[in-house]
Design a protein around this motif. Structure first.
Motif, PDB file in Angstrom:
ATOM      1  N   ALA A 272       0.834  -1.206   0.000  1.00  0.00           N
ATOM      2  CA  ALA A 272       0.000   0.000   0.000  1.00  0.00           C
ATOM      3  C   ALA A 272       0.870   1.258   0.000  1.00  0.00           C
ATOM      4  CB  ALA A 272      -0.926  -0.011   1.216  1.00  0.00           C
ATOM      5  N   TYR A 273       0.519   2.184  -0.872  1.00  0.00           N
ATOM      6  CA  TYR A 273       1.250   3.445  -0.977  1.00  0.00           C
ATOM      7  C   TYR A 273       1.007   4.283   0.281  1.00  0.00           C
ATOM      8  CZ  TYR A 273       2.469   8.118  -2.657  1.00  0.00           C
ATOM      9  OH  TYR A 273       3.009   9.380  -2.798  1.00  0.00           O
ATOM     10  N   GLN A 274       2.067   4.894   0.802  1.00  0.00           N
ATOM     11  CA  GLN A 274       1.981   5.703   2.019  1.00  0.00           C
ATOM     12  C   GLN A 274       2.390   7.142   1.721  1.00  0.00           C
ATOM     13  OE1 GLN A 274       0.919   4.333   4.982  1.00  0.00           O
ATOM     14  NE2 GLN A 274       0.658   2.396   3.868  1.00  0.00           N
ATOM     15  N   GLN A 275       1.675   8.085   2.306  1.00  0.00           N
ATOM     16  CA  GLN A 275       2.118   9.480   2.283  1.00  0.00           C
ATOM     17  C   GLN A 275       3.268   9.610   3.275  1.00  0.00           C
ATOM     18  OE1 GLN A 275       1.522  11.827   0.292  1.00  0.00           O
ATOM     19  NE2 GLN A 275      -0.310  11.094  -0.776  1.00  0.00           N
ATOM     20  N   ARG A 276       4.438   9.891   2.769  1.00  0.00           N
ATOM     21  CA  ARG A 276       5.647   9.805   3.582  1.00  0.00           C
ATOM     22  C   ARG A 276       5.784  10.934   4.598  1.00  0.00           C
ATOM     23  NH1 ARG A 276      10.214   8.790   0.640  1.00  0.00           N
ATOM     24  NH2 ARG A 276       8.956   7.703  -0.900  1.00  0.00           N
ATOM     25  N   VAL A 277       5.151  12.069   4.321  1.00  0.00           N
ATOM     26  CA  VAL A 277       5.251  13.213   5.223  1.00  0.00           C
ATOM     27  C   VAL A 277       3.852  13.720   5.528  1.00  0.00           C
ATOM     28  CG1 VAL A 277       6.170  15.550   5.539  1.00  0.00           C
ATOM     29  CG2 VAL A 277       7.500  13.853   4.270  1.00  0.00           C
ATOM     30  N   ALA A 278       3.564  13.957   6.804  1.00  0.00           N
ATOM     31  CA  ALA A 278       2.244  14.427   7.201  1.00  0.00           C
ATOM     32  C   ALA A 278       1.939  15.787   6.574  1.00  0.00           C
ATOM     33  CB  ALA A 278       2.171  14.525   8.728  1.00  0.00           C
ATOM     34  N   ASN A 279       0.685  15.950   6.155  1.00  0.00           N
ATOM     35  CA  ASN A 279       0.203  17.225   5.603  1.00  0.00           C
ATOM     36  C   ASN A 279       0.885  17.612   4.286  1.00  0.00           C
ATOM     37  OD1 ASN A 279      -1.480  17.598   7.924  1.00  0.00           O
ATOM     38  ND2 ASN A 279       0.292  18.385   9.039  1.00  0.00           N
TER      39      ASN A 279
ATOM     40  N   GLN B 229      12.591  11.940   3.280  1.00  0.00           N
ATOM     41  CA  GLN B 229      12.538  10.591   3.843  1.00  0.00           C
ATOM     42  C   GLN B 229      11.216  10.393   4.562  1.00  0.00           C
ATOM     43  OE1 GLN B 229      16.019  10.759   6.342  1.00  0.00           O
ATOM     44  NE2 GLN B 229      14.813  11.129   8.177  1.00  0.00           N
ATOM     45  N   PRO B 230      10.729   9.162   4.625  1.00  0.00           N
ATOM     46  CA  PRO B 230       9.434   8.915   5.281  1.00  0.00           C
ATOM     47  C   PRO B 230       9.508   9.128   6.785  1.00  0.00           C
ATOM     48  CG  PRO B 230      10.481   6.849   4.654  1.00  0.00           C
ATOM     49  CD  PRO B 230      11.317   7.938   4.048  1.00  0.00           C
ATOM     50  N   GLU B 231       8.469   9.721   7.339  1.00  0.00           N
ATOM     51  CA  GLU B 231       8.376   9.880   8.789  1.00  0.00           C
ATOM     52  C   GLU B 231       7.989   8.555   9.434  1.00  0.00           C
ATOM     53  OE1 GLU B 231       5.516  13.012   9.127  1.00  0.00           O
ATOM     54  OE2 GLU B 231       7.023  14.595   8.817  1.00  0.00           O
ATOM     55  N   ASP B 232       8.096   8.499  10.753  1.00  0.00           N
ATOM     56  CA  ASP B 232       7.803   7.260  11.479  1.00  0.00           C
ATOM     57  C   ASP B 232       6.373   6.789  11.217  1.00  0.00           C
ATOM     58  OD1 ASP B 232      10.348   7.308  12.434  1.00  0.00           O
ATOM     59  OD2 ASP B 232       9.824   7.793  14.510  1.00  0.00           O
ATOM     60  N   ASP B 233       5.431   7.720  11.130  1.00  0.00           N
ATOM     61  CA  ASP B 233       4.036   7.320  10.903  1.00  0.00           C
ATOM     62  C   ASP B 233       3.872   6.611   9.566  1.00  0.00           C
ATOM     63  OD1 ASP B 233       3.216   8.278  13.329  1.00  0.00           O
ATOM     64  OD2 ASP B 233       2.421  10.173  12.552  1.00  0.00           O
ATOM     65  N   ALA B 234       4.654   7.025   8.562  1.00  0.00           N
ATOM     66  CA  ALA B 234       4.576   6.356   7.263  1.00  0.00           C
ATOM     67  C   ALA B 234       5.130   4.937   7.352  1.00  0.00           C
ATOM     68  CB  ALA B 234       5.342   7.161   6.220  1.00  0.00           C
ATOM     69  N   ILE B 235       6.200   4.762   8.129  1.00  0.00           N
ATOM     70  CA  ILE B 235       6.763   3.415   8.319  1.00  0.00           C
ATOM     71  C   ILE B 235       5.768   2.533   9.075  1.00  0.00           C
ATOM     72  CG2 ILE B 235       8.640   2.097   9.361  1.00  0.00           C
ATOM     73  CD1 ILE B 235       9.458   3.782   6.947  1.00  0.00           C
ATOM     74  N   ILE B 236       5.131   3.089  10.081  1.00  0.00           N
ATOM     75  CA  ILE B 236       4.116   2.336  10.831  1.00  0.00           C
ATOM     76  C   ILE B 236       2.980   1.941   9.898  1.00  0.00           C
ATOM     77  CG2 ILE B 236       2.372   2.512  12.655  1.00  0.00           C
ATOM     78  CD1 ILE B 236       4.356   4.387  14.124  1.00  0.00           C
ATOM     79  N   GLY B 237       2.575   2.867   9.038  1.00  0.00           N
ATOM     80  CA  GLY B 237       1.507   2.561   8.094  1.00  0.00           C
ATOM     81  C   GLY B 237       1.891   1.449   7.139  1.00  0.00           C
ATOM     82  N   ALA B 238       3.144   1.451   6.670  1.00  0.00           N
ATOM     83  CA  ALA B 238       3.596   0.386   5.774  1.00  0.00           C
ATOM     84  C   ALA B 238       3.602  -0.963   6.468  1.00  0.00           C
ATOM     85  CB  ALA B 238       4.988   0.721   5.238  1.00  0.00           C
ATOM     86  N   LEU B 239       4.036  -0.987   7.718  1.00  0.00           N
ATOM     87  CA  LEU B 239       4.025  -2.240   8.483  1.00  0.00           C
ATOM     88  C   LEU B 239       2.593  -2.732   8.697  1.00  0.00           C
ATOM     89  CD1 LEU B 239       6.748  -1.402  11.162  1.00  0.00           C
ATOM     90  CD2 LEU B 239       6.918  -3.151   9.379  1.00  0.00           C
ATOM     91  N   ALA B 240       1.725  -1.834   9.119  1.00  0.00           N
ATOM     92  CA  ALA B 240       0.343  -2.220   9.414  1.00  0.00           C
ATOM     93  C   ALA B 240      -0.369  -2.740   8.171  1.00  0.00           C
ATOM     94  CB  ALA B 240      -0.406  -1.022  10.001  1.00  0.00           C
ATOM     95  N   ALA B 241      -0.060  -2.153   7.009  1.00  0.00           N
ATOM     96  CA  ALA B 241      -0.746  -2.544   5.779  1.00  0.00           C
ATOM     97  C   ALA B 241      -0.193  -3.820   5.167  1.00  0.00           C
ATOM     98  CB  ALA B 241      -0.650  -1.407   4.765  1.00  0.00           C
ATOM     99  N   THR B 242       0.992  -4.245   5.591  1.00  0.00           N
ATOM    100  CA  THR B 242       1.685  -5.324   4.897  1.00  0.00           C
ATOM    101  C   THR B 242       1.846  -6.588   5.718  1.00  0.00           C
ATOM    102  OG1 THR B 242       2.949  -3.607   3.744  1.00  0.00           O
ATOM    103  CG2 THR B 242       3.751  -5.859   3.555  1.00  0.00           C
TER     104      THR B 242
END
Length: 326
Positions: free
Chosen positions: A86-93, A260-273
């Motif tokens: 799943a594609y993640q928005q790497r930086v909030a806002n 670079q992706p923020e921590d929330d984007a990494i968490i999102g990638a883990l949760a989705a995968t």
């Protein structure tokens, strides 16, 4: 040239007495024949090295549904294939795809720079897919194909005029081009065997702009920007581009430094995968894993592939923190 020398020596050895007699009494008579023979050997050796002329682009017509598969590859049922994550928005806002699209609309040529593993190819592919659905034909440069300068509009493109060129990993493509042999060399013995991609890229793209009009051509490319190589004595990714040697080429591009992706984007990638990949994990540990990650998406994927293949669960003890360790 060593192969030519071996053939000449073999030819001489097999006919030594005859050749020696000719040389002792009739050198002027046989000299033209000897020169012709040498020229023929050189020509044959040259022809053996010349590859066939092949259109270098993967042509993806507008509104193609499997564009990501054709560019990123991977099996449909593989949850860890790049295109299936799943594609993640790497930086909030921030919407990176929209930022890139705006730059492309304003400047037409965009180069995405960033260190390895940040997701440059995925970001470019998301944008390319979006524009393809809006009617742009995508021309994706295949690996190890010779990019030539077209004399006329290639028949492979047809009548389409909204052309979006996609060049991924320019560092490696340009570095390998030192060894690539031009199919054009078959036409004349004086044609160059090797012409760096940097010299061909600008002229080829500007020729397409002449065919279609500048407003109908877009170019998106990706490249690594590390100034140091991973191994001593090797050329760094940045040096492979030869930025200072080809200023006319690089000045055509507008540079986009990929964040670079923020921590929330990494968490999102883990949760989705993780669930899709059927890897045992505790979601409460995802924030810790994200903090320990080297701020690349690729490290997440490489870890999950290794854990899945080894039948291990995901936790702080099994997670490797950087690409250098995976």
């Amino acid at each position: 040239m060593s192969a030519i020398v071996r053939e000449i020596l073999k030819f001489y050895t097999d006919r030594k007495d005859f050749i020696d007699n000719l040389l002792s009494g009739g050198l002027p008579a046989i000299l033209p024949a000897a020169i012709a023979f040498l020229w023929w050997l050189r020509w044959r050796h040259r022809q053996r090295r010349i590859p066939p002329s092949i259109f270098p682009f993967e042509v993806i017509k507008s509104q193609t549904q499997d564009l990501k598969k054709r560019i990123l590859g991977g099996e449909d049922n593989d949850p860890l294939a790049d295109r299936n994550i799943a594609y993640q928005q790497r930086v909030a806002n921030r919407n990176i795809r929209r930022e890139l699209q705006q730059l492309l609309e304003e400047h037409r040529w965009v180069l995405i720079l960033g260190r390895t593993g940040l997701g440059k190819t995925r970001e470019a592919t998301e944008l390319v897919n979006h524009l393809n659905q809006q009617g742009w034909m995508v021309l994706y440069l295949k690996p190890n194909e010779w990019l030539d300068i077209p004399a006329r509009m290639p028949t492979e493109i047809g009548t389409d005029r909204k052309l979006l060129f996609f060049f991924d990993d320019l560092n490696q493509k340009m570095y390998r081009s030192r060894e690539e042999i031009s199919p054009e060399a078959e036409k004349s013995p004086v044609e160059k065997f090797n012409v760096p991609l940097q010299e061909r890229l600008l002229e080829a793209l500007e020729r397409y702009e002449q065919f279609c009009g500048k407003e109908e051509v877009r170019v998106i490319a990706t490249a690594r920007n590390e100034k140091q190589s991973n191994f001593p004595g090797e050329t760094s990714p940045w040096e492979k581009l030869q930025w200072e040697k080809y200023p006319k080429l690089w000045q055509r591009f507008t540079i986009y430094e990929l964040p670079q992706p923020e921590d929330d984007a990494i968490i999102g990638a883990l949760a989705a995968t993780v669930t899709e990949a059927k890897i045992a994990a505790d979601p409460q540990q995802y924030p810790e894993l994200a903090r320990r990650n080297d701020a690349t998406f690729r490290n997440v994927v490489e870890n999950l592939r290794r854990l899945k293949n080894d039948g291990l669960s995901l936790n702080p003890n099994t997670y490797r923190e950087s690409l250098g360790k995976t």
